[in-house]
Design a protein around this motif. Structure first.
Motif, PDB file in Angstrom:
ATOM      1  N   LYS A  16       0.828  -1.205   0.000  1.00 12.30           N
ATOM      2  CA  LYS A  16       0.000   0.000   0.000  1.00 12.30           C
ATOM      3  C   LYS A  16       0.864   1.257   0.000  1.00 12.30           C
ATOM      4  N   ILE A  17       1.916   1.268   0.809  1.00  8.86           N
ATOM      5  CA  ILE A  17       2.806   2.422   0.876  1.00  8.86           C
ATOM      6  C   ILE A  17       3.501   2.621  -0.463  1.00  8.86           C
ATOM      7  N   ALA A  18       3.958   1.529  -1.083  1.00  6.48           N
ATOM      8  CA  ALA A  18       4.648   1.618  -2.375  1.00  6.48           C
ATOM      9  C   ALA A  18       3.726   2.140  -3.475  1.00  6.48           C
ATOM     10  N   SER A  19       2.458   1.745  -3.439  1.00  6.23           N
ATOM     11  CA  SER A  19       1.552   2.143  -4.520  1.00  6.23           C
ATOM     12  C   SER A  19       0.837   3.468  -4.278  1.00  6.23           C
ATOM     13  N   LYS A  20       0.608   3.828  -3.013  1.00  5.79           N
ATOM     14  CA  LYS A  20      -0.195   5.021  -2.737  1.00  5.79           C
ATOM     15  C   LYS A  20       0.511   6.082  -1.905  1.00  5.79           C
ATOM     16  N   GLY A  21       1.727   5.800  -1.461  1.00  5.04           N
ATOM     17  CA  GLY A  21       2.501   6.792  -0.723  1.00  5.04           C
ATOM     18  C   GLY A  21       2.455   6.617   0.785  1.00  5.04           C
ATOM     19  N   GLU A  22       3.287   7.381   1.455  1.00  6.65           N
ATOM     20  CA  GLU A  22       3.503   7.289   2.903  1.00  6.65           C
ATOM     21  C   GLU A  22       2.259   7.575   3.742  1.00  6.65           C
ATOM     22  N   ASN A  23       1.331   8.346   3.208  1.00  2.00           N
ATOM     23  CA  ASN A  23       0.175   8.755   4.005  1.00  2.00           C
ATOM     24  C   ASN A  23      -1.059   7.897   3.795  1.00  2.00           C
ATOM     25  N   VAL A  24      -0.913   6.769   3.115  1.00  3.00           N
ATOM     26  CA  VAL A  24      -2.069   5.911   2.855  1.00  3.00           C
ATOM     27  C   VAL A  24      -2.592   5.325   4.163  1.00  3.00           C
ATOM     28  N   GLY A  25      -3.921   5.330   4.275  1.00  4.86           N
ATOM     29  CA  GLY A  25      -4.564   4.739   5.437  1.00  4.86           C
ATOM     30  C   GLY A  25      -5.208   3.416   5.052  1.00  4.86           C
ATOM     31  N   LEU A  26      -5.406   2.565   6.045  1.00  2.00           N
ATOM     32  CA  LEU A  26      -6.082   1.302   5.791  1.00  2.00           C
ATOM     33  C   LEU A  26      -6.794   0.848   7.041  1.00  2.00           C
ATOM     34  N   SER A  27      -7.683  -0.119   6.862  1.00  9.81           N
ATOM     35  CA  SER A  27      -8.372  -0.743   7.986  1.00  9.81           C
ATOM     36  C   SER A  27      -7.901  -2.193   8.080  1.00  9.81           C
ATOM     37  N   PHE A  28      -8.291  -2.889   9.119  1.00 11.88           N
ATOM     38  CA  PHE A  28      -7.837  -4.275   9.258  1.00 11.88           C
ATOM     39  C   PHE A  28      -8.408  -5.165   8.167  1.00 11.88           C
ATOM     40  N   TYR A  29      -9.463  -4.723   7.499  1.00 11.01           N
ATOM     41  CA  TYR A  29     -10.019  -5.495   6.386  1.00 11.01           C
ATOM     42  C   TYR A  29      -9.047  -5.563   5.211  1.00 11.01           C
ATOM     43  N   ALA A  30      -8.093  -4.656   5.135  1.00 11.55           N
ATOM     44  CA  ALA A  30      -7.129  -4.631   4.024  1.00 11.55           C
ATOM     45  C   ALA A  30      -6.270  -5.892   3.983  1.00 11.55           C
ATOM     46  N   PHE A  31      -6.215  -6.624   5.065  1.00  9.77           N
ATOM     47  CA  PHE A  31      -5.358  -7.801   5.142  1.00  9.77           C
ATOM     48  C   PHE A  31      -6.056  -9.079   4.690  1.00  9.77           C
ATOM     49  N   PHE A  32      -7.302  -8.939   4.224  1.00 14.70           N
ATOM     50  CA  PHE A  32      -8.107 -10.100   3.856  1.00 14.70           C
ATOM     51  C   PHE A  32      -8.813  -9.865   2.535  1.00 14.70           C
ATOM     52  N   ALA A  33      -9.066 -10.939   1.818  1.00 17.91           N
ATOM     53  CA  ALA A  33      -9.844 -10.871   0.589  1.00 17.91           C
ATOM     54  C   ALA A  33     -11.303 -10.604   0.946  1.00 17.91           C
TER      55      ALA A  33
END
Length: 72
Positions: A16-33
């Protein structure tokens, strides 16, 4: 947090950091399909995120990565 989840969190945060930059946010759902194929692991992530650390729904990926690397 078990090693399998720890590795997955770091991998997803790095991507996520590589594709969207240092300030990208995510939720715990990002770790699952979108398909819930491992409910025990999903609950472990949710417990770590919500109960253990009382994090907001979206948190910067770099913050989550640092927390996991520090063993929090």
């Amino acid at each position: 947090m078990r090693a399998e989840l720890r590795a997955k969190v770091i991998e997803v945060c790095d991507k996520k950091i590589a594709s969207k930059g240092e300030n990208v946010g995510l939720s715990f759902y990002a770790f699952f399909a979108n398909k819930n194929d491992n409910p025990a692991l999903l609950m472990e992530a949710a417990t770590w995120w919500i109960q253990t650390h009382q994090l907001d729904h979206f948190v910067k990926a770099k913050t989550i990565k640092q927390m996991v690397e520090q063993g929090l």
